[in-house]
Every structure is written in structure tokens, then in C-alpha cells.
Design an enzyme around this catalytic site. Sequence first.
Site, short mmCIF file in Angstrom:
data_model
loop_
_atom_site.label_atom_id
_atom_site.label_comp_id
_atom_site.label_asym_id
_atom_site.label_seq_id
_atom_site.Cartn_x
_atom_site.Cartn_y
_atom_site.Cartn_z
N SER A 66 -87.88 -45.57 -15.22
CA SER A 66 -88.76 -45.16 -16.32
C SER A 66 -90.18 -44.90 -15.82
CB SER A 66 -88.81 -46.25 -17.40
OG SER A 66 -87.52 -46.56 -17.85
N1 SAH Z 1 -84.69 -50.64 -16.07
C1 SAH Z 1 -84.31 -49.56 -15.18
C2 SAH Z 1 -84.18 -48.26 -15.94
C3 SAH Z 1 -82.89 -47.59 -15.60
S1 SAH Z 1 -82.37 -46.28 -16.67
C4 SAH Z 1 -85.26 -49.45 -14.00
O1 SAH Z 1 -86.27 -50.18 -13.95
O2 SAH Z 1 -85.00 -48.66 -13.08
C5 SAH Z 1 -81.25 -47.11 -17.76
C6 SAH Z 1 -80.05 -47.77 -17.15
O3 SAH Z 1 -79.24 -48.24 -18.22
C7 SAH Z 1 -79.15 -46.87 -16.31
O4 SAH Z 1 -79.02 -47.42 -15.03
C8 SAH Z 1 -77.82 -46.87 -17.07
O5 SAH Z 1 -76.67 -46.82 -16.22
C9 SAH Z 1 -77.90 -48.20 -17.80
N2 SAH Z 1 -77.01 -48.31 -18.99
C10 SAH Z 1 -76.70 -47.37 -19.90
N3 SAH Z 1 -75.86 -47.88 -20.82
C11 SAH Z 1 -75.62 -49.18 -20.48
C12 SAH Z 1 -74.81 -50.22 -21.02
N4 SAH Z 1 -74.06 -50.04 -22.11
N5 SAH Z 1 -74.81 -51.42 -20.39
C13 SAH Z 1 -75.56 -51.62 -19.27
N6 SAH Z 1 -76.33 -50.67 -18.71
C14 SAH Z 1 -76.37 -49.46 -19.30
#
Ligand code: SAH
Length: 222
Positions: A66
Site C-alpha cells: 500500500s
Molecule cells: N499489508 C500488505 C498489503 C498487501 S495487499 C503489505 O504491507 O504489503 C493485500 C493482501 O491481502 C494481498 O497480499 C492479498 O493476497 C491478501 N488477501 C486478499 N484476500 C485475502 C483473504 N481472504 N485472506 C488473507 N489475505 C488476503
Amino acid sequence: MEDNYYLFQGAKKSLIRWLADNGITDTGVLRAFDVIERHQFIEDHFLQQKAYENMPLPIACDQTISQPITVAFQSQLLQIKTGDKVLEIGTGSGFQASILAAMGAKVFTVERQIELFRKTRILLNKLKIENVKQHYGDGFLGLPQQAPFDKIIVTCGAPNVPTSLLQQLKTGGILIIPVGDNIQDMKRITKISDAEYKEETFGQFQFVPMLENLVKVNQSYF
Ligand code: SAH
């Protein structure tokens, strides 16, 4: 020391000043942005040069780390106190989880993409980030085996507010969750009692979607 060490240090300080000028008043958040270096979470060396610009950047599995202001803003809304037990849904690169750990939280984080789960586990070990326990699983289920939590943060765009997450909050606990399809409203939901919640909205954001059904079993390990 890495080649770009001094270049990154200057860029990092400017980003922290910019965050402070743009509504981030929680000194714990600003301090964590100094300790946890965003460029370490970006694999691609070309993209790494943009680590301290306020933009989302691609990570593995077509996901994104993000924007810094979004990470800082969600972290501030959580009102972290030392020792808080925090659940994060969407580990991704591990940057947000590391920021919360640097603020003194005990972090449990869930990721549904096995490749990201594995890569990030290696990275957090290498960076010697303590107080982050990673789980591979479906965030819609929360993490019942570790509940209840003081705080829960969702870092993907949720179609709705999963009941499981509300149930896994302590009374007085806070859930920060972006809700919506293409664009999300940032919600802060405070659990007043088992039957009573306070909901506030803090502007609009754009996240990758929260998706179901990749992890068939609630398999989880760290
Ligand atoms: N907090 C992260 C942001 C990653 S983007 C950072 O600091 O880099 C969001 C993430 O949510 C992705 O990796 C995606 O695979 C994950 N995601 C999406 N749906 C999900 C679910 N149902 N359970 C767990 N993770 C999920």
C-alpha cells in the site's frame, strides 16, 4: 552496507516529514516509519528506488504494497498501545505488520497466497522482525485459535464486514477495514459490547480485493 544506503536515508526522512505534514500525528507511527525501511520490502531493484515516494508498488502474486500514507493512516486509526494483540488480514510484503510490531504490538497476520506467505516469512526472518506471527489461511475466517484481539486491521478491500472478525475482537477493541468494491470507505468499528458497535468512516481508498476460496482448509502454520 548497501550501495544506496545514504540515498534511502534522505528519502526516508523526507517521507516521514511529508507524512507528518499530511495528518499523521501519532509519533509512534512516525518513529516506526524510521525503524522499518520500506525499500527492504520491495524486491525489484528498479522499483526500490521509488520506495519512499507516496505510491503503491507491485509485489509478488499481482498484489501491492500500500501507499505509505495509507499504511500510516490505518496504523494511526488503530491507536496502538504497547502489548496490543493485533490481527492483520493480508500480510502481502509484511511491511504493515512490521510497522505495527515496531509500534509495540504483538502481530498475527494472515495471507491467502502461499507464495507471498513463504517469501515474506523468509524476509521477516532475514530482517529479524520480532513479534510478527504469520499464518497461511483465509482472512474471512479471522484467526479463531488466537482470538480475542485488541485490534484488527484489514489491508485488502472487503466486500462486507465479516462477522468472524467482529466476534474475534475484545470488548473495547477496534477493527479498521476498507469496505467496498472498486473504491473502499475506510471504516473504524469499535466494539462497545457483544451486541453494540460504533462505526466511523474516514474517507475513500483503493485496495486490492479481499478474496475468498483460495485456501480450502483453514490450514495455518508459522
Ligand atoms: N499489508 C500488505 C498489503 C498487501 S495487499 C503489505 O504491507 O504489503 C493485500 C493482501 O491481502 C494481498 O497480499 C492479498 O493476497 C491478501 N488477501 C486478499 N484476500 C485475502 C483473504 N481472504 N485472506 C488473507 N489475505 C488476503
